[in-house]
Write a protein that holds these residues in place. Structure first.
Motif, PDB file in Angstrom:
ATOM      1  N   VAL A 118      42.346 -23.088  13.168  1.00 24.13           N
ATOM      2  CA  VAL A 118      40.747 -23.340  12.990  1.00 24.13           C
ATOM      3  C   VAL A 118      40.315 -24.259  14.295  1.00 24.13           C
ATOM      4  O   VAL A 118      39.351 -23.946  14.809  1.00 24.13           O
ATOM      5  N   CYS A 119      41.264 -25.383  14.470  1.00 20.08           N
ATOM      6  CA  CYS A 119      40.936 -26.285  15.582  1.00 20.08           C
ATOM      7  C   CYS A 119      40.993 -25.580  16.986  1.00 20.08           C
ATOM      8  O   CYS A 119      39.591 -25.954  17.351  1.00 20.08           O
ATOM      9  N   LEU A 151      33.641 -28.485  14.908  1.00 12.92           N
ATOM     10  CA  LEU A 151      34.549 -29.023  15.993  1.00 12.92           C
ATOM     11  C   LEU A 151      34.416 -30.548  15.862  1.00 12.92           C
ATOM     12  O   LEU A 151      35.612 -31.162  15.934  1.00 12.92           O
ATOM     13  N   ILE A 152      33.541 -31.134  15.328  1.00 17.61           N
ATOM     14  CA  ILE A 152      33.552 -32.585  15.369  1.00 17.61           C
ATOM     15  C   ILE A 152      34.232 -33.007  14.119  1.00 17.61           C
ATOM     16  O   ILE A 152      34.857 -33.739  14.275  1.00 17.61           O
ATOM     17  N   GLY A 153      34.207 -32.022  12.910  1.00 16.20           N
ATOM     18  CA  GLY A 153      34.708 -32.436  11.893  1.00 16.20           C
ATOM     19  C   GLY A 153      36.337 -32.297  12.065  1.00 16.20           C
ATOM     20  O   GLY A 153      37.178 -32.929  11.361  1.00 16.20           O
ATOM     21  N   VAL A 154      36.995 -31.467  12.766  1.00 11.14           N
ATOM     22  CA  VAL A 154      38.517 -31.108  13.090  1.00 11.14           C
ATOM     23  C   VAL A 154      38.635 -31.984  14.542  1.00 11.14           C
ATOM     24  O   VAL A 154      39.746 -31.522  14.842  1.00 11.14           O
ATOM     25  N   ARG A 155      38.008 -32.849  14.751  1.00  7.02           N
ATOM     26  CA  ARG A 155      38.269 -33.357  16.174  1.00  7.02           C
ATOM     27  C   ARG A 155      39.622 -33.850  16.206  1.00  7.02           C
ATOM     28  O   ARG A 155      40.328 -33.875  17.359  1.00  7.02           O
ATOM     29  N   ALA A 156      40.403 -34.432  15.286  1.00  2.00           N
ATOM     30  CA  ALA A 156      41.660 -34.985  15.242  1.00  2.00           C
ATOM     31  C   ALA A 156      42.753 -34.027  15.641  1.00  2.00           C
ATOM     32  O   ALA A 156      43.926 -34.283  15.819  1.00  2.00           O
ATOM     33  N   LEU A 178      40.311 -31.096  25.312  1.00  6.16           N
ATOM     34  CA  LEU A 178      39.683 -29.886  24.898  1.00  6.16           C
ATOM     35  C   LEU A 178      38.312 -30.121  24.056  1.00  6.16           C
ATOM     36  O   LEU A 178      37.536 -29.233  23.921  1.00  6.16           O
ATOM     37  N   PHE A 179      38.606 -31.091  23.328  1.00  6.35           N
ATOM     38  CA  PHE A 179      37.449 -31.451  22.401  1.00  6.35           C
ATOM     39  C   PHE A 179      36.255 -31.666  23.031  1.00  6.35           C
ATOM     40  O   PHE A 179      35.167 -31.170  22.774  1.00  6.35           O
ATOM     41  N   TRP A 180      36.326 -32.620  24.250  1.00  5.90           N
ATOM     42  CA  TRP A 180      35.048 -32.721  25.001  1.00  5.90           C
ATOM     43  C   TRP A 180      34.698 -31.681  25.811  1.00  5.90           C
ATOM     44  O   TRP A 180      33.424 -31.563  25.863  1.00  5.90           O
ATOM     45  N   ILE A 181      35.443 -30.807  26.354  1.00  9.79           N
ATOM     46  CA  ILE A 181      35.043 -29.584  26.923  1.00  9.79           C
ATOM     47  C   ILE A 181      34.219 -28.735  26.040  1.00  9.79           C
ATOM     48  O   ILE A 181      33.175 -28.225  26.315  1.00  9.79           O
ATOM     49  N   ALA A 182      34.815 -28.196  24.724  1.00  8.51           N
ATOM     50  CA  ALA A 182      34.284 -27.504  23.881  1.00  8.51           C
ATOM     51  C   ALA A 182      32.846 -28.167  23.341  1.00  8.51           C
ATOM     52  O   ALA A 182      31.843 -27.628  23.290  1.00  8.51           O
ATOM     53  N   LEU A 183      32.809 -29.377  23.220  1.00  7.98           N
ATOM     54  CA  LEU A 183      31.693 -30.026  22.559  1.00  7.98           C
ATOM     55  C   LEU A 183      30.405 -30.132  23.819  1.00  7.98           C
ATOM     56  O   LEU A 183      29.317 -29.514  23.388  1.00  7.98           O
ATOM     57  N   VAL A 184      30.822 -30.149  25.056  1.00 10.95           N
ATOM     58  CA  VAL A 184      29.775 -30.075  25.998  1.00 10.95           C
ATOM     59  C   VAL A 184      29.483 -28.543  26.268  1.00 10.95           C
ATOM     60  O   VAL A 184      28.186 -28.138  26.482  1.00 10.95           O
ATOM     61  N   ALA A 185      30.280 -27.322  25.955  1.00  9.91           N
ATOM     62  CA  ALA A 185      29.970 -26.046  25.826  1.00  9.91           C
ATOM     63  C   ALA A 185      29.190 -25.672  24.692  1.00  9.91           C
ATOM     64  O   ALA A 185      28.112 -25.174  24.700  1.00  9.91           O
ATOM     65  N   GLY A 186      29.516 -26.536  23.466  1.00 11.21           N
ATOM     66  CA  GLY A 186      28.542 -26.406  22.459  1.00 11.21           C
ATOM     67  C   GLY A 186      26.792 -26.736  22.632  1.00 11.21           C
ATOM     68  O   GLY A 186      25.974 -26.261  22.472  1.00 11.21           O
TER      69      GLY A 186
END
Length: 104
Positions: free
Chosen positions: A18-19, A61-66, A72-80
């Motif tokens: 999921v993450c 994504l924010i919910g599973v950021r841990a 990868l989190f920041w790249i995916a957030l910017v992509a979103g």
């Protein structure tokens, strides 16, 4: 409290599928929508559904950021956020979600 009552204890860890799946979906969607031109306009229901899916993927994504590495989190957030920003660039982009539009 009863068995079915909610507690303050953390639940089981979120699945890595999921993450990483959310991160891959957001990054892949952005690349797809930037590099591949759209060739037709979807209906308004499909447009709003696409926006809803993008927003829910960002929230997820924010919910599973841990469970996702920070980079990868920041790249995916910017992509979103980029997925939503593309829709503000033109009328065709609003309806298609793609950066470019061309008729075959």
């Amino acid at each position: 409290m009863g068995e079915g009552a909610m507690s303050d204890q953390p639940s089981k860890a979120t699945s890595p599928i999921v993450c990483y799946g959310l991160a891959v979906y957001l990054i892949g969607s952005l690349l797809w929508r930037v590099l591949i031109p759209a060739h037709e306009y979807p209906g308004s229901t499909a447009t709003w559904l696409g926006i809803a899916v993008d927003v829910l993927a960002i929230v997820g994504l924010i919910g599973v950021r841990a469970g996702v590495p920070k980079a990868l989190f920041w790249i995916a957030l910017v992509a979103g956020i980029g997925l939503l920003a593309i829709r503000l660039t033109s009328t065709a982009s609003w309806w298609t979600g793609h950066l470019m539009y061309s008729v075959r």
